[in-house]
Each structure stands twice: as structure tokens, then as C-alpha cells.
Motif scaffolding. Structure first.
Motif, PDB file in Angstrom:
ATOM      1  N   ALA A 174       3.166   5.814  -2.942  1.00  0.00           N
ATOM      2  CA  ALA A 174       4.367   6.429  -3.532  1.00  0.00           C
ATOM      3  C   ALA A 174       4.142   6.714  -5.013  1.00  0.00           C
ATOM      4  CB  ALA A 174       5.567   5.506  -3.336  1.00  0.00           C
ATOM      5  N   TYR A 177       9.131   9.824   3.240  1.00  0.00           N
ATOM      6  CA  TYR A 177       8.186   9.098   2.387  1.00  0.00           C
ATOM      7  C   TYR A 177       7.686  10.020   1.287  1.00  0.00           C
ATOM      8  CZ  TYR A 177       3.983   6.535   1.011  1.00  0.00           C
ATOM      9  OH  TYR A 177       3.010   5.881   0.290  1.00  0.00           O
ATOM     10  N   PRO A 178       7.590   9.613   0.034  1.00  0.00           N
ATOM     11  CA  PRO A 178       7.814   8.259  -0.488  1.00  0.00           C
ATOM     12  C   PRO A 178       9.183   8.047  -1.141  1.00  0.00           C
ATOM     13  CG  PRO A 178       6.677   9.570  -2.129  1.00  0.00           C
ATOM     14  CD  PRO A 178       6.985  10.501  -0.985  1.00  0.00           C
ATOM     15  N   GLU A 229      11.148   4.635  -0.557  1.00  0.00           N
ATOM     16  CA  GLU A 229      10.414   3.368  -0.701  1.00  0.00           C
ATOM     17  C   GLU A 229      11.174   2.476  -1.693  1.00  0.00           C
ATOM     18  OE1 GLU A 229       7.328   2.593   1.113  1.00  0.00           O
ATOM     19  OE2 GLU A 229       8.452   4.171   2.100  1.00  0.00           O
ATOM     20  N   MET A 288       0.828  -1.212   0.000  1.00  0.00           N
ATOM     21  CA  MET A 288       0.000   0.000   0.000  1.00  0.00           C
ATOM     22  C   MET A 288       0.861   1.259   0.000  1.00  0.00           C
ATOM     23  SD  MET A 288      -3.106  -1.175   2.525  1.00  0.00           S
ATOM     24  CE  MET A 288      -4.230   0.172   2.155  1.00  0.00           C
ATOM     25  N   ARG A 289       1.985   1.210   0.703  1.00  0.00           N
ATOM     26  CA  ARG A 289       2.910   2.355   0.673  1.00  0.00           C
ATOM     27  C   ARG A 289       3.456   2.568  -0.737  1.00  0.00           C
ATOM     28  NH1 ARG A 289       6.021   3.515   6.103  1.00  0.00           N
ATOM     29  NH2 ARG A 289       7.568   4.370   4.676  1.00  0.00           N
ATOM     30  N   GLU A 290       3.702   1.453  -1.442  1.00  0.00           N
ATOM     31  CA  GLU A 290       4.172   1.555  -2.833  1.00  0.00           C
ATOM     32  C   GLU A 290       3.112   2.235  -3.710  1.00  0.00           C
ATOM     33  OE1 GLU A 290       6.967   0.519  -4.807  1.00  0.00           O
ATOM     34  OE2 GLU A 290       7.912   0.648  -2.843  1.00  0.00           O
TER      35      GLU A 290
END
Lengths: 208, 231
Positions: free
Chosen positions: A183, B87-88, B91, A178-180
Motif C-alpha cells: 500500500a 486495495y490499497p 488497508e 506485506m499488504r501495508e
């Protein structure tokens, strides 16, 4: 005496059966704390629809030779998407369904309607497989305020986590995926040609 | 006769112990004379863009904790906080892979300001993993009315191979790399009771990399040629 024995046997059978049953099913409520993206805000007032399908999203799957999994992602969806879009736009208004807006209204410039389209995961069976893996795909739809679709943008995320504890690893892999997604949305939004044109029009209207 | 048996047992046991051990090879290369200042921090991050492997969180934590402890402790920024605050941009799919990409990333004013607010001068990128490369032998166990017991010998070999690449965020360049290759063979002899004699190559890699990173970041003229040791 025999009643006592048979009752004890029944209790043992119930305990063993419930232990076996609990070992065959896994229920995960995805717990996540998403950071605020460090991106420049776009000068746009955006509406955001988070519908019940997204907020109550539950993935159920029975893996062969393993267990059945019930994964509740709805709350994590809301946490991730609200935080994300609040950081990306100067103004964000949430709706449960498509807002009825007067044609000349200047309250919002457009409406985003994200959907969770696909969710897949893999939990290792053998000792040599060390990672839990998760694939997740959202479709981000942008509408004009009159309901006309501007574009549909599929955004995917992949996450993996070391298999130390199965439930924790699955939760971690989902959060990474989900963070990807967050991003990609926050950094590539203005790279999409249709969105670029739409933002350009909003910019031109603002300057008039 | 009893003494002879005892000698034989001791000899076999020592032979088994000899088969258990850790071999470490560390190759440090430093490309500049920079050292960490008193008010500057470092952060240890795992490279996560590989599909097949990535440095485990436990070795990242191990190196971070060890660098931050002791009499000559360094200022170590928490890796999870660093990734969250930036962030991001750090990542797996977004993190800069080269120093050119790092330079491009730091042209973003908000990213640069955030990096400056953390006080981090050096990023240590940890790449690699620990994998089981071989295993063999076997142990049989049996139980009966008179008792239970096991007999046999099992063994396995793990390899911990890591690169720690140090980036200087002030100079926007790579300061150097420390390469660690640690192999460890564990054995489990079973004569009635199985006795595991476990080698921990990942812990040895953590110790070795921490020691070398500390010197790397504090000694200007450090790092030429390999260091090999066996335990």
C-alpha cells in the motif's frame, strides 16, 4: 516377553520425544494471495531485480520460553512485489542480477532492486495477549540503467492478527504487514522527492 | 432432612445462575432519513488503525451473515472482497477516517468506478472490541484411589463495546452511529464436576447491532435514544 516390553517402551519414548520436539519448533511457509493495487500506472519501463536473498528469504528465531520459528517468506516476496510493480508501471522486466544495458538503450528507464532488510514478530505468551504482531521493512533501491544509485527508500509494514491458531495468526499478520508495504509503495512512490525528480526527467526525455 | 438439603442445593444453584447473565445497552442515533435501496448493497468493515485493539473478524462476519439472512435480508457485500477490490485504499493505514477523507478518496476516478461496480451504498465501520474486565474465585481439583473431583466457584466478566458508524457513499456523509455496550458475567461452579455457565456478550452485541442496523438501514425515522435489556 521382556524384549517385547522394552521395545514397546522404546516406541513410547520415541513417540513422546517426537511429539515434544515438534511442539518446540514451528515452520511456516507464508501463504498469500495479494490483490492488484488500484492505482494509475506510471509511464515508465522498469527493470526489477529479485535476487536469491529475497526469493529464498528465511527468518529463523528462537523465542525465550517458547519455540523456535522458521518462517519462509521468499515466495510471498515474489508474489507481492511482481504483482505490485506490474500494476504500477506500464512495462516491467524481471532480472536475476543487474542487467548489462547499452548506454543509449531505451528498453528500460531504470532498475528497482528491493531488499527485505528487517523482519520481527511477537507471539503472545500470556492469555491476556490476544494478537500476533509482525514488523517488516524493505529497502527499495532505484538505479539508473548505468548502475548509478538514484535513491534508497525504506518502506515498513505492520500487521497483527488474532491469536486463534498460532501458525494461521502468524501467517495472517505477515500478510497484513506485506499488504501495508504494498500500500505504501503503490501510493507514496511519486511522493518521494528523488523519485519525483527522476520521474520528471523520464517525462521530459519522453516528450523530447 | 433430604428435602431440606435438596432445597438448599436448588437455592444455591439458582443463586449461581442469577450471577450469570448479559446486560445490553444500545444507543442508536440516525442523522438522516436515508434507507438502503433494493439494488444497493452494504459492507461491514472493521476499523483497524488502533494499535491496542481492533474489531474482531468474527463479529464482522457475524453481523454480515445475519444482515444477509432471514426474510428481510439485505444485500451484504463480502468485506474481504471489498478490501481486495479496492486495495490499497481500505488497508489499515490508508482507510479514510473521516467523511472528508472519503470524499477526497472518491475523487480518484478508478476508486469511484470500482466502488460503483460493487454496488455498495453504505459502509458500516465497526470499531471496538471484547475484553475481559474482571475475573475471580477458584476451583480446586483432586484425584485419589477412590475417585476424583473438583470444588469451588470461578467467575469472569467480559465487556463487548462496539460502535457501528454508517457512511453513505452516495451522499458522502455519515448517516449515523449505533453504540453497543454489552457486559456478560460467566460462572463455573464445581461440585465434583465443573459446570461452565458461559455468557457470550460478543454474540449478544452481534445480535443487538444486527437488529438495530437492519432497522437503521430500512426505516427512515429510526433511532432516537438508548435501549437497555438484561438476559
Amino acid at each position: 516377553m521382556s524384549d517385547v516390553n522394552s521395545r514397546r517402551q522404546l516406541q513410547i519414548i520415541i513417540v513422546v520425544a517426537s511429539m515434544l520436539l515438534s511442539g518446540c519448533s514451528t515452520s511456516i511457509w507464508v501463504e498469500a494471495d495479494f490483490p492488484q493495487p488500484l492505482v494509475n500506472q506510471l509511464p515508465v519501463s522498469m527493470g526489477l531485480i529479485l535476487d536469491d536473498d529475497l526469493l529464498d528469504y528465511v527468518h529463523y528465531e528462537e523465542l525465550p520460553r517458547q519455540a523456535s520459528y522458521t518462517i519462509q517468506i521468499g515466495e510471498a516476496n515474489e508474489l507481492m512485489l511482481v504483482q505490485l510493480f506490474e500494476s504500477m508501471f506500464t512495462d516491467l522486466t524481471e532480472y536475476n542480477e543487474f542487467p548489462l544495458i547499452e548506454p543509449d538503450s531505451v528498453e528500460i528507464d531504470g532498475v528497482l532492486w528491493p531488499e527485505l532488510e528487517r523482519f520481527e514478530f511477537d507471539v503472545p505468551v500470556g492469555q491476556r495477549d490476544e494478537f500476533v504482531e509482525v514488523w517488516i521493512q524493505y529497502i527499495v533501491k532505484l538505479y539508473e540503467t548505468d548502475g548509478q544509485l538514484v535513491t534508497e527508500w525504506p518502506v515498513s509494514g505492520y500487521g497483527k492478527a488474532e491469536m486463534i491458531d498460532r501458525d494461521d495468526a502468524l501467517n495472517s499478520a505477515i500478510v497484513v504487514a506485506m499488504r501495508e508495504v504494498g500500500a505504501t509503495i503503490s501510493t507514496k512512490f511519486t511522493d518521494q522527492p528523488e523519485l519525483q525528480d527522476w520521474l520528471q526527467e523520464r517525462g521530459n526525455e519522453a516528450s523530447l | 432432612m433430604n428435602t431440606a438439603k435438596l432445597f438448599l442445593l436448588v437455592a444455591v444453584f439458582l443463586g449461581i445462575l442469577g450471577g450469570c447473565g448479559v446486560t445490553t445497552r444500545i444507543e442508536p442515533y440516525k442523522q438522516s432519513d436515508v434507507v438502503v435501496g433494493q439494488d444497493e448493497s452494504i459492507v461491514v468493515l472493521a476499523r483497524k488503525h488502533h494499535s491496542s485493539h481492533e474489531a474482531e473478524q468474527r463479529i464482522v462476519d457475524c453481523i454480515s451473515d445475519r444482515l444477509a439472512s432471514g426474510d428481510d435480508a439485505l444485500n451484504v457485500y463480502n468485506n474481504i472482497e471489498f478490501e481486495d477490490e479496492l486495495y490499497p485504499w481500505f488497508e489499515p493505514s490508508m482507510a479514510p477516517v473521516t467523511t472528508v477523507e472519503l470524499s477526497e478518496l472518491l475523487t480518484r476516478e478508478n476508486v469511484l468506478n470500482q466502488v460503483l461496480s460493487t454496488g455498495v451504498r453504505f459502509v458500516v465501520w465497526l470499531d471496538g472490541s471484547t475484553t475481559r474486565v474482571a475475573s475471580g474465585g477458584g476451583i480446586s481439583c483432586a484425584a485419589g484411589v477412590g475417585g476424583a473431583g473438583c470444588l469451588g466457584l470461578g467467575w469472569w466478566e467480559d465487556d463487548s463495546i462496539y460502535d457501528a458508524t454508517v457512511w453513505d457513499l452516495q451522499e458522502l456523509s455519515s448517516a449515523g452511529t449505533i453504540y453497543a455496550d454489552v457486559s456478560g458475567r460467566s460462572v463455573m461452579p464445581a461440585l465434583v464436576i465443573p459446570i461452565p455457565l458461559i455468557a457470550r456478550p460478543q454474540l449478544a452485541a452481534c445480535r443487538g447491532l444486527t437488529q438495530q442496523l437492519r432497522q437503521f438501514l430500512t426505516s427512515p425515522g429510526y433511532g432516537n435514544g438508548p435501549i437497555t435489556s438484561s438476559e
